[in-house]
Design a protein around this motif. Structure first.
Motif, short mmCIF file in Angstrom:
data_model
loop_
_atom_site.label_atom_id
_atom_site.label_comp_id
_atom_site.label_asym_id
_atom_site.label_seq_id
_atom_site.Cartn_x
_atom_site.Cartn_y
_atom_site.Cartn_z
N ASP A 286 0.83 -1.22 0.00
CA ASP A 286 0.00 0.00 0.00
C ASP A 286 0.87 1.27 0.00
O ASP A 286 0.58 2.24 -0.71
CB ASP A 286 -1.00 0.00 1.17
N HIS A 290 1.30 4.17 -3.11
CA HIS A 290 1.18 5.63 -2.90
C HIS A 290 2.46 6.35 -3.34
O HIS A 290 2.39 7.42 -3.95
CB HIS A 290 0.91 5.93 -1.43
N TYR A 344 -4.41 16.62 8.79
CA TYR A 344 -5.47 15.68 9.13
C TYR A 344 -6.34 16.21 10.26
O TYR A 344 -5.86 16.98 11.10
CB TYR A 344 -4.86 14.33 9.50
N GLU A 382 -4.23 17.72 1.49
CA GLU A 382 -5.06 16.54 1.78
C GLU A 382 -5.48 16.60 3.23
O GLU A 382 -4.64 16.74 4.12
CB GLU A 382 -4.27 15.24 1.53
N LYS A 384 -7.81 14.21 4.52
CA LYS A 384 -8.32 12.91 4.97
C LYS A 384 -7.14 12.05 5.42
O LYS A 384 -6.21 11.80 4.64
CB LYS A 384 -9.08 12.22 3.83
N ASP A 385 -7.19 11.63 6.66
CA ASP A 385 -6.08 10.88 7.27
C ASP A 385 -5.83 9.59 6.49
O ASP A 385 -6.74 8.82 6.25
CB ASP A 385 -6.43 10.56 8.73
N ASP A 386 -4.60 9.39 6.08
CA ASP A 386 -4.24 8.19 5.33
C ASP A 386 -2.79 7.84 5.71
O ASP A 386 -1.84 8.43 5.19
CB ASP A 386 -4.36 8.48 3.83
N ARG A 389 -0.29 6.64 2.95
CA ARG A 389 0.07 7.75 2.07
C ARG A 389 1.04 8.71 2.78
O ARG A 389 1.96 9.26 2.15
CB ARG A 389 -1.19 8.50 1.63
#
Ligand code: G6P
Length: 499
Positions: A286, A290, A344, A382, A384-386, A389
């Motif tokens: 994953d 990214h 975030y 960005e 949105k917590d990822d 990424r």
């Protein structure tokens, strides 16, 4: 001998949400405290058992807490540590967490009040303070239950500004008759100097210090914060303070406070990262995917990366302003650099945080509007917590920007260089606790000085590859020197727990 560790913190290693049809899904809590304690506990030997006591933060957490209380205790999701969630009445929890811990203590310890209008300690605050006391009592009660029912040599590690009263309350409850327990308190934030600290109502300021001094050891990430704590003990309590100072960059004691017949050692335990585990995680598919996508999006442009929870201390707005000034004053970078800003969500229950998030979005929009061209997007924000990424962004960054107004430690400043593939240049606020250890190889900035920060970004972008790689490797080595196992193990050892 059988050894036991009890950890107490507001946020636990896992928090739940209701999914479709009332199903429960758990996710790992964010922030440096969770990372440090989780990884530190995981490194304890088989002779040591651990239990983590935390508050139920959501309705879903409460449902889990009630189900668990009715049946056998299960393991905390993913983390492999037994977790006991306290189902504290929602109104008490809200007042203790949102009003006292987050709206008063967090702002105080970071020295972030907008003082012409804040704080205002009136009748409402006195009610909130009663809730903070009740919340700390709930933790002290749960700790006492665990202490008297379990067996083994016991150490208790109480975390952060949410639980300043718990060490004293726990010590008093356990009394003479209870099992001997070494008690540690660790504050993951900065500590404020006496002149600022004295903004608190006198009785509140004294109670918080007295609460922490119920512990045998009070820990901080950096000498500055430990010294400020000693200063407050002397100035506010009139306690007997002995200062030894720190011999090197830490860990180690900086002094002792004797108060009400009890001695508390005040010490520095810097928290770094488990470099091997972090690199291993970054090799997963994953993160790789990214990283490939980010590299494709950047092309041959340089990447300036920041990764933060949108806390008011993180200084995201001035960071964006510095990037804007860089593009305005150094036009040679236009079209040749992209700023990846990950901001975030955090504490959206507080109006100040919602307003701040709005400012971040607005400034990002303005920068994009001002500089964007047909084939160049200067800024990617960005929200949105990822996690995968975020790791990928650190891996591919040329420059990492970490510019908090004030920060207890800051893990991103340490994770970034460890993850970096080619070595990244670190632009770092001198007000982060991590600056105490990383100063020599970072580009230090005054976080209020936007022009200086823009200049540091320019120097970082221009840095020759060999110098960047050399500095990056040195930063990574420093960050790896204080892994969570050492951070937690050092505190337990100082409380007399053998390994
Ligand atoms: C910040 C502080 C930590 C604290 C955390 C709590 O990151 O530096 O000391 O533990 O906030 O965050 P929360 O989201 O649980 O309010």
């Amino acid at each position: 001998m059988n050894q036991r560790v009890l950890v107490a913190s507001n946020r636990g290693p896992v928090s739940y949400q209701f999914g479709a049809g009332g199903s429960l899904t758990g996710h790992r809590g964010g922030g440096g405290m969770i990372a440090g304690v989780t990884d530190g506990l995981a490194a304890l030997g088989p002779e040591t058992s651990a239990t983590w006591i935390c508050a139920a933060l959501s309705d879903a957490d409460r449902a889990v807490a009630r189900a668990r209380n009715a049946g056998p205790r299960d393991e905390g999701l993913e983390v492999g540590i037994p977790v006991r969630m306290l189902d504290i009445a929602p109104d008490i929890f809200d007042r203790a967490y949102n009003r006292v811990a987050n709206s008063a203590l967090w702002f105080l310890l970071h020295q972030l009040f907008d003082t012409p209008s804040q704080p205002r300690f009136g009748r409402e605050f006195r009610r909130d303070w009663e809730a903070y006391l009740a919340y700390n009592e709930a933790f002290a009660g749960a700790l006492t239950e665990e202490a008297v029912t379990g067996e083994g040599d016991l150490r208790v590690l109480i975390q952060d500004y949410h639980l300043c009263l718990a060490p004293r309350l726990f010590r008093d409850r356990l009394g003479e008759a209870g099992p001997a327990a070494g008690i540690g308190h660790f504050c993951h934030t900065p500590w404020a100097p006496p002149d600022y600290y004295r903004m608190l109502p006198d009785e509140v300021g004294r109670a918080l210090l007295d609460g922490i001094l119920g512990a045998d050891r009070a820990g901080f990430h950096a000498e500055r914060w430990a010294t400020a704590f000693l200063d407050c003990c002397a100035a506010v309590l009139g306690a007997d303070v002995t200062r030894t100072g720190l011999a090197g960059p830490g860990p180690g004691p900086v002094g002792r406070v004797t108060y009400r017949g009890h001695v508390t050692e005040v010490a520095v335990h810097p928290l770094g990262v488990d470099a091997a585990a972090l690199r291993e995680r970054a090799r997963a598919e994953d993160v790789r995917a990214h990283a490939d996508a980010l590299r494709r999006a950047a092309g041959d442009r340089k990447l300036i990366v920041r990764v933060d929870r949108t806390e008011l201390s993180k200084n995201i707005v001035r960071g964006l302003a510095a990037y804007r000034e860089l593009l305005a004053t150094r036009p040679q970078w236009r079209g040749r650099v992209v700023h990846l800003a990950f901001a975030y969500p955090s504490r959206s229950a507080l109006a100040e945080y919602r307003a701040y998030t709005g400012q971040v979005r607005e400034l990002a929009r303005q920068i994009t509007e001002e500089f964007r061209t047909a084939d160049w997007d200067p800024l990617i924000l960005e929200v949105k917590d990822d996690y995968p990424r975020s790791l990928a962004a650190c891996a591919v960054a040329d420059v990492l920007l970490v510019n908090p107004i004030r920060d207890g430690m800051n893990l991103v400043a340490q994770e970034g260089p460890v993850l970096s593939e080619r070595g990244c240049a670190l632009v770092l606020s001198r007000e982060a606790g991590a600056a105490a250890t990383l100063a020599a190889d970072a580009l230090l900035v005054n976080p209020y000085d936007v022009t200086e920060t823009a200049e540091a970004l320019h120097r970082a972008l221009e840095m020759p590859d060999a110098e960047r790689a050399r500095r990056g490797a040195a930063l990574a080595a420093t960050a790896a020197a204080d892994p969570p196992a050492r951070w937690l193990g050092g505190q337990l050892a100082s409380l007399g727990l053998g390994s």
